[in-house]
Design an enzyme around this catalytic site. Sequence first.
Site: not given
Length: 347
Positions: A53, A236, A241, A243, A245-246
């Site tokens: 990472y 996840s 992201g 879910l 709605g963005k």
Amino acid sequence: MKMKPLGKTGIEVSELCLGSMTWGARNDAEEAHEQIDRAIEAGVNFIDTAEMYPVNPVRAETIGRTERILGLWLEARERREDVVIATKHSGEGQKMVREGAPITAETIPDAVDGSLRRLKTDYIDLYQFHWPNRGSYMFRKNWTYDPSGQDRAAIIQNMEDCIGALEDEVRRGRIRAFGLSNESAWGTLQWIAASERVGGPRPATVQNEYSLMCRLFDTDMAETCLNEEVGLLAFSPIAQGLLSGKYQNGAVPGRSRMKKNPDLGGRVTDRAFAAVDTYLAIARKHGLDPVQMALAWCLTRPFMASVIFGATTLDQLDVALGAADVTLSQEVLDDITIAHRAHPMPY
């Protein structure tokens, strides 16, 4: 914040786990440290990272940066005993880590050395194998997955050798527990059997993708993990992201993952947006925040040890942390079941 057991290890972790893969890319050290402080204040004691990472994308110059950022926090706050740290040994094929070498008994000591040095700690609570050497059906590879070329004897021998190397690390006090990631039911059972034959650490957890939109875990893996007391660490859980709605109606917010990774690792499909519309409608119907609904639903699953979530802003972090206080009614759960049957494989 409820606490859950990590398999049979005796380690207790918060039901929400702070993910770290943006630290060192979309978040600098100061922002990451603010996230850790805020999460711990809310009752989180579990942080997940990995030697490779940050990601999205993985770059040679940033390998290990996330562990270093976490290590700086541990050094500055002097609160090592207050947190459970999970990290990961990269699997075969990641060219920017050990030139893509597979996980072996020989790579484990050096990989542990590197993580301990970057984390500025003497021990790792949960040491995970990031993905199997033989490959995985995760990350949308389920559509073309073909295990017919596997060498069973070589796989089993490698597992036994790795368990032996892990046992050496346990005896040295450098790791406390062992976990899998992106693993299958067969693989999980073989690791358990190998640990019993060799006498090394038994898999305590498996970190696989799991959300309202990705439910491959619900059948064979669910049965395996419930019967064998191996907890799921879901990654996840908000579908990168989606879910929230963005991303609906073509929106791509400025600091979002989609800005850097347009297809969100194969998750962006027409079916996906239709499924999100359905889940957003359920949240509106019941007066719920969609992110909190998605996380709270994951927390209802009987095989769940902890749900890993990430954030790029403190506002996002606060919303996610609020999921610990959300209880979904049976009506909400029933609506989610109906939605899942209508959208079983959105990507």
